[in-house]
Every structure is written in structure tokens, then in C-alpha cells.
Design an enzyme around this catalytic site. Structure first.
Site, PDB file in Angstrom:
ATOM      1  N   HIS A 244      20.419 -26.694 -89.806  1.00  0.00           N
ATOM      2  CA  HIS A 244      19.011 -26.426 -89.538  1.00  0.00           C
ATOM      3  C   HIS A 244      18.531 -25.328 -90.469  1.00  0.00           C
ATOM      4  O   HIS A 244      19.289 -24.413 -90.809  1.00  0.00           O
ATOM      5  CB  HIS A 244      18.801 -26.014 -88.074  1.00  0.00           C
ATOM      6  CG  HIS A 244      17.367 -26.013 -87.652  1.00  0.00           C
ATOM      7  ND1 HIS A 244      16.538 -24.933 -87.836  1.00  0.00           N
ATOM      8  CD2 HIS A 244      16.601 -26.984 -87.067  1.00  0.00           C
ATOM      9  CE1 HIS A 244      15.336 -25.221 -87.385  1.00  0.00           C
ATOM     10  NE2 HIS A 244      15.343 -26.459 -86.906  1.00  0.00           N
ATOM     11  N   GLU A 299      18.389 -33.006 -83.414  1.00  0.00           N
ATOM     12  CA  GLU A 299      18.328 -34.440 -83.706  1.00  0.00           C
ATOM     13  C   GLU A 299      19.508 -35.207 -83.119  1.00  0.00           C
ATOM     14  O   GLU A 299      19.374 -36.371 -82.734  1.00  0.00           O
ATOM     15  CB  GLU A 299      18.259 -34.649 -85.216  1.00  0.00           C
ATOM     16  CG  GLU A 299      16.990 -34.106 -85.848  1.00  0.00           C
ATOM     17  CD  GLU A 299      17.177 -33.691 -87.286  1.00  0.00           C
ATOM     18  OE1 GLU A 299      18.297 -33.881 -87.818  1.00  0.00           O
ATOM     19  OE2 GLU A 299      16.234 -33.156 -87.872  1.00  0.00           O
TER      20      GLU A 299
END
Length: 356
Positions: A244, A299
Site C-alpha cells: 500500500h 483489496e
């Protein structure tokens, strides 16, 4: 200046705080852990919107239900060309038909729209008639019913509620920044949402969860995880669901969604596969890329949760938008109230004119 506006402060906000070092997300004074699986989507909308618009604190569920009925009129104009588009592009096109504005009715319309339009698009693509909204239902439950044609169980509605709350806002991410830029021109809330969804559909932002399903399907069973992942990295592929831009530790949203999957009582075999892939991927990434903090992100478990709820991967970004649109709205209001026209400068590095 760092590439990608890294470390640049572009806004002051009361809406959310993303602490990438500690792995903490705060939504207007409350941690994500205290909200996901506890508060409804409507309740967190009230939390974000209060003070920015005259929000009916005890009546937002009814107001949002009425807004779903209002935007349903656009479904009558859903044609074959729109239905043939990827769902997120069909959603964007339908949302562009909504009346713009900066008031609460405009906010309710754009918050209602992804639920109504996603269900209509998916059913039209499957050759089934679209289902009209039920204004008495909760937003998450009605979204699931309009997609599947069946009433959602309380567990299913709670799981989707947890997801919508988990993704409702997340600092100044790409789509939220795009929405704030549009809002700063006083273009209106619908225009801000369209800017947001256009950024969200990119594969480096909201378009990422779908490929997680492809990865899990390719691996097939827990015993295949390490070999498949090693081969993917040898080819130079990116492992979807890991790493991320902000978090240097585990994304707190991943744990919130993993908890929602467990409470849902989803397919234990599929969850076991996901956990095996996650464990193998983290071990491999720490060995191969020891200098890069590549932890599980939102995700990965988004894909598993939405799959368990019967939502096809091609619509994952639409469901992401169904949650994040409320955050875009709050940021748009905040930008209009406290900000200026967003107009950063650039540094020219091109060729100089030829001497005259």
C-alpha cells in the site's frame, strides 16, 4: 518535490486520518475497528456528513431509501449500449444523468445511485429484469437484493454494511483528491463523484480487487500457493492484494473485512485458501523484498468478501464506489466550505525555445 505528490499536504480535513506507521484508520473521531461490523453505512454517513449539511440524524435510512426510488427513474433509460459497457463505466454514464447540485438532495441521489444502477446493469447483462428499490430496507440489504433478486439474510446485509463502512473514506486517496479538485471549482456533487469514480476505476486504485480472484482461482488449492506465487514473481508480476502507498504495516481494513467474512460464515474452504495464499505471499515478499513493507491490503479480503456475497468480480469497483461515494461527498462539501480552487504549480522541464 517528490513524484506523485508524496508527502505534500493538500488539505486539512476533519473526516479521516490514515496513520500508515501505526496501521490505524480514524473516521471522524472513531477507529475503524469500533465502526466496522457495529455501525450501519447510514450511521457512518451521518458521522461524516454532520456539520457539513443539514443531515437528518435519525432519518437518513428513510431519506436514502427515498433517494433510491428517485434515481430508479434513470433505469428506464438503460439501453443495450450502456449495458454492454464494463459495469463501472455503465455506472459512471448513468450517474452523469443525475441532476447536479451542492445540497443534501444531490448528495442522497449520488449515494443511492451506485446501489440502484449496479443492480440494474448486472441484471440487464444477465438477461433479467432490473428490480426496483425497496425504500424501507437498509441500503446494504437493498443493494444485495437488487443484484441477486433475493432478500439478503441479516448476516449478508451485515457483511456488506461492514464493507461499505470500511471503504467509506480513507484520507486523500486518488479518487478523493480528484473529487475535491472538481468540487473546488464549484462544479457540484455529481461532478465531484464522477471525477472520483473515474479515478477509482483505475487498476492501481479501486480496480485492483478483481485480479485477486483471478490469482486465487489460478492457485486453486493451498498446496499450490508457494510455487504459483514464486513463479508469478519470477515473471515480474505484481501480487495483487499486497502493499500500500501509505501503510507500512498491515492495512487495518484487511482485518476488518476478514472479520466480516468470518461472521458471514462463508465457504470455509475458500477462506482457508485465502489465508494460505496470504501467509505464503507475505513470507515470500519478506524474503525477496526485505527493504519494502509489503503487507496485506484492503483489496485481498475485499475480493473474498464480495465473492462470498455473490457479487461478480467485474462489479467489485462498483461496490467500492457504493461505499466511497459518501466519503467523496463529505470531502466535496468540506472543500467548498473551507478550501480554495485547487491549482498547484508545475515545474517545466521541457526544451527551451530556439534563439531568435
Amino acid at each position: 518535490m517528490e513524484a506523485g505528490l508524496e508527502s505534500v499536504i493538500a488539505a486539512h480535513t476533519v473526516l479521516s486520518d490514515v496513520d500508515g506507521e501505526a496501521g490505524r484508520l480514524v473516521l471522524r473521531g472513531a477507529t475503524l475497528e469500533s465502526l466496522a461490523g457495529v455501525a450501519s453505512f447510514e450511521e457512518v454517513c451521518v458521522r461524516l456528513w454532520s456539520g457539513l449539511a443539514p443531515v437528518p440524524v435519525d432519518g437518513l435510512k428513510a431519506a436514502l431509501g427515498a433517494a433510491r426510488v428517485e434515481v430508479w427513474s434513470e433505469v428506464e433509460r438503460l439501453d443495450d449500449a450502456l449495458a454492454a459497457l464494463p459495469p463501472v463505466e455503465g455506472l459512471r454514464a448513468l450517474m452523469a444523468r443525475l441532476a447536479d447540485g451542492e445540497d443534501l438532495p444531490a448528495a442522497l441521489r449520488i449515494t443511492a445511485a451506485p446501489a440502484v444502477f449496479t443492480g440494474a446493469l448486472l441484471r440487464r447483462r444477465a438477461g433479467r429484469p432490473a428490480l426496483a428499490p425497496d425504500p424501507s430496507a437498509g441500503h446494504a440489504a437493498d443493494l444485495l437484493r437488487m443484484i441477486s433478486g433475493r432478500a439478503a439474510t441479516p448476516a449478508q446485509a451485515a457483511a456488506l454494511d461492514a464493507y461499505l463502512v470500511t471503504v467509506i473514506d480513507h484520507g486523500l486517496n486518488a479518487s478523493t483528491f480528484a473529487a475535491r479538485v472538481a468540487a473546488s471549482t464549484r462544479a457540484g456533487l455529481v461532478s465531484a463523484a464522477l471525477a472520483g469514480i473515474s479515478a477509482l476505476k483505475g487498476p492501481l486504485h479501486g480496480g485492483a480487487p478483481g485480479p485477486v480472484i483471478d490469482m486465487l482461482d489460478g492457485i486453486g488449492s493451498p498446496g499450490n500457493a508457494r510455487a504459483w506465487l514464486e513463479a508469478a514473481l519470477d515473471r515480474g508480476d505484481r501480487l495483487m492484494g499486497f502493499g500500500h502507498r501509505v501503510y507500512r504495516v498491515r492495512d487495518p481494513r484487511a482485518d476488518a473485512l476478514k472479520g466480516a467474512i468470518r461472521r458471514l460464515g462463508a465457504d470455509e474452504g475458500r477462506l482457508a485458501l485465502g489465508e494460505a495464499v496470504e501467509a505464503a505471499a507475505l513470507e515470500i515478499l519478506r524474503t525477496r523484498k526485505p527493504d519494502r513493507p509489503l503487507e496485506t491490503n484492503v483489496e485481498f479480503y475485499t475480493a473474498l468478501l464480495l465473492e462470498a456475497l455473490g457479487i461478480p468480480p467485474e462489479a467489485f469497483t462498483c461496490i467500492f464506489a457504493a461505499g466511497r461515494v459518501a466519503g467523496w461527498t463529505a470531502h466535496a462539501w468540506e472543500q467548498v466550505a473551507t478550501g480554495r480552487l485547487i491549482r498547484p504549480r508545475s515545474i517545466y522541464v521541457g526544451p527551451e525555445p530556439a534563439p531568435e
